[in-house]
Design a protein around this motif. Structure first.
Motif, PDB file in Angstrom:
ATOM      1  N   ASN A   1      59.307  60.646  24.021  1.00 23.51           N
ATOM      2  CA  ASN A   1      57.893  60.658  23.571  1.00 23.51           C
ATOM      3  C   ASN A   1      57.049  60.828  24.783  1.00 23.51           C
ATOM      4  O   ASN A   1      56.979  60.271  25.721  1.00 23.51           O
TER       5      ASN A   1
ATOM      6  N   ASP B   1      51.781  64.146  16.716  1.00 21.37           N
ATOM      7  CA  ASP B   1      53.010  63.722  16.426  1.00 21.37           C
ATOM      8  C   ASP B   1      54.249  64.751  16.916  1.00 21.37           C
ATOM      9  O   ASP B   1      53.788  65.803  17.084  1.00 21.37           O
ATOM     10  N   THR B   2      55.465  64.393  16.648  1.00 27.63           N
ATOM     11  CA  THR B   2      56.656  65.162  16.936  1.00 27.63           C
ATOM     12  C   THR B   2      56.824  65.796  15.496  1.00 27.63           C
ATOM     13  O   THR B   2      56.943  65.276  14.529  1.00 27.63           O
ATOM     14  N   VAL B   3      56.758  67.236  15.670  1.00 29.98           N
ATOM     15  CA  VAL B   3      57.047  68.032  14.332  1.00 29.98           C
ATOM     16  C   VAL B   3      58.140  68.830  14.539  1.00 29.98           C
ATOM     17  O   VAL B   3      58.840  69.320  15.634  1.00 29.98           O
ATOM     18  N   GLU B   4      58.924  69.182  13.402  1.00 26.89           N
ATOM     19  CA  GLU B   4      60.037  70.033  13.398  1.00 26.89           C
ATOM     20  C   GLU B   4      59.576  71.618  13.500  1.00 26.89           C
ATOM     21  O   GLU B   4      58.742  71.804  12.768  1.00 26.89           O
TER      22      GLU B   4
ATOM     23  N   SER C   1      68.354  71.287  15.444  1.00 27.48           N
ATOM     24  CA  SER C   1      66.841  70.803  14.932  1.00 27.48           C
ATOM     25  C   SER C   1      66.000  70.697  16.150  1.00 27.48           C
ATOM     26  O   SER C   1      66.271  70.005  17.060  1.00 27.48           O
TER      27      SER C   1
ATOM     28  N   GLY D   1      62.499  69.602  17.960  1.00 32.12           N
ATOM     29  CA  GLY D   1      61.300  68.714  17.574  1.00 32.12           C
ATOM     30  C   GLY D   1      60.317  69.252  19.026  1.00 32.12           C
ATOM     31  O   GLY D   1      60.922  69.400  19.946  1.00 32.12           O
ATOM     32  N   GLU D   2      59.090  69.350  18.369  1.00 27.65           N
ATOM     33  CA  GLU D   2      57.948  69.622  19.456  1.00 27.65           C
ATOM     34  C   GLU D   2      56.748  68.754  19.402  1.00 27.65           C
ATOM     35  O   GLU D   2      56.569  68.538  18.443  1.00 27.65           O
ATOM     36  N   GLN D   3      56.406  68.066  20.638  1.00 30.72           N
ATOM     37  CA  GLN D   3      55.204  67.606  20.662  1.00 30.72           C
ATOM     38  C   GLN D   3      54.510  67.809  21.856  1.00 30.72           C
ATOM     39  O   GLN D   3      55.135  68.187  23.037  1.00 30.72           O
TER      40      GLN D   3
ATOM     41  N   THR E   1      62.678  68.617  22.138  1.00 32.23           N
ATOM     42  CA  THR E   1      63.828  67.970  21.715  1.00 32.23           C
ATOM     43  C   THR E   1      64.891  68.545  20.978  1.00 32.23           C
ATOM     44  O   THR E   1      64.228  68.892  19.754  1.00 32.23           O
TER      45      THR E   1
ATOM     46  N   GLU F   1      68.329  67.957  18.218  1.00 27.69           N
ATOM     47  CA  GLU F   1      69.415  67.141  17.498  1.00 27.69           C
ATOM     48  C   GLU F   1      70.141  68.014  16.927  1.00 27.69           C
ATOM     49  O   GLU F   1      69.767  69.115  16.317  1.00 27.69           O
TER      50      GLU F   1
END
Ligand SMILES: [Zn+2]
Length: 291
Positions: free
Chosen positions: A157, A235-238, A252, A254-256, A270, A272
């Motif tokens: 984060n 927020d972290t969004v997909e 998957s 994630g971008e923040q 990130t 996953e």
């Protein structure tokens, strides 16, 4: 009480920047949070830290051949986090027995030198600068301190990066570089300015990206579309993997992101593994190795 640092213990550490930094860190009082670089300098016979507006330089070290003592120069017109980094970098030249000044005026370190992190074989200047930078990172954010800081914070984060910068009194960029290298899950930080990628710092398990330094921040990314105020972490969004990654099947992403002053931006990516069919496969899954 003045800080005491035994130079003998530093001398015993040899020329390895990480070991040199450790030899100092282990002499700091327990419970140290932000490493006191100015006090350290004083304790190892740096008789002056002179702040001046330097032309074309970030810092310097004036030192006799035997390095019995020395003076550090720091660009005055910089935030304290930057000054701390510069002082740590110059201490890195001072304590390293292999570092010799390139001119009679001593070590003269430019902004570019402060960003060198690797050197081609035979490039002595770049090698010394990269070693001084490694030393500075290890001194300002010691491994053991970073580990205990990160143990108390779960998941990847950008809020942790910002907290880490405050905790260690370093720049957000220096904190981010260190944070990414210590994360155990695949992650990368994209440093950009005015919509263009400055550079990308992935950790060893992050998949190969489809972008390069200087390229525009990709269309469709959160970084390109976010309207969050400066300093506000999203927020972290997909996000669709192909926007950033060379190959994204089964992953998957994630971008923040957070906007900073003067057009600068930090973006945390990130990945996953998507749920595999059947539990067995999932248990056997290991972090992808793309390089
Ligand atoms: Zn230097």
């Amino acid at each position: 009480m003045a800080l005491k640092i035994e130079r003998m213990e530093i001398d015993d550490a040899g020329a390895n920047p990480k070991k040199l930094a450790e030899s100092i860190v282990k002499q700091l009082p327990p419970g140290t949070q932000a490493v006191p670089v100015r006090e350290i300098a004083k304790a190892i016979d740096i008789y002056e830290i002179r702040e001046a507006v330097l032309d074309g330089l970030e810092g310097g070290l004036i030192v006799p051949e035997n390095k019995a003592n020395g003076a550090i120069l720091v660009h005055a017109d910089r935030p304290e986090t930057r000054k701390r980094y510069t002082i740590a970098h110059e201490i890195g030249h001072y304590v390293n027995p292999n570092h010799r000044a390139g001119s009679p005026e001593g070590f003269r370190c430019s902004r570019k030198d402060m960003a060198i992190h690797s050197a081609k074989a035979g490039d002595r200047h770049a090698k010394m600068e990269a070693e001084a930078n490694l030393f500075a990172a290890e001194l300002l954010m010691p491994d053991s301190y970073v580990k205990s800081f990160m143990r108390r914070r779960v998941g990847a984060n950008l809020d942790h990066v910002i907290a880490m910068a405050e905790w260690f009194e370093v720049s957000k960029e220096a904190a981010a570089r260190r944070y990414i290298s210590k994360l155990e899950t695949p992650a990368a930080i994209v440093f950009s300015c005015n919509g263009h990628i400055r550079y990308i710092q992935p950790n060893s398990t992050f998949p190969r990206m489809s972008l390069w330094n200087g390229a525009p921040v990709p269309d469709g990314s959160l970084s390109a579309t976010s309207r969050a105020a400066i300093g506000t972490v999203t927020d972290t969004v997909e996000i669709q993997g192909h926007i950033w990654l060379e190959r994204s099947a089964g992953l998957s992403l994630g971008e923040q992101t957070v906007a900073q002053q003067n057009g600068y931006r930090m973006t945390l990516l990130t990945v996953e593994q998507l749920e595999a069919d059947g539990e067995e496969e999932e248990e056997n899954w290991q972090a992808p190795r793309f390089r």
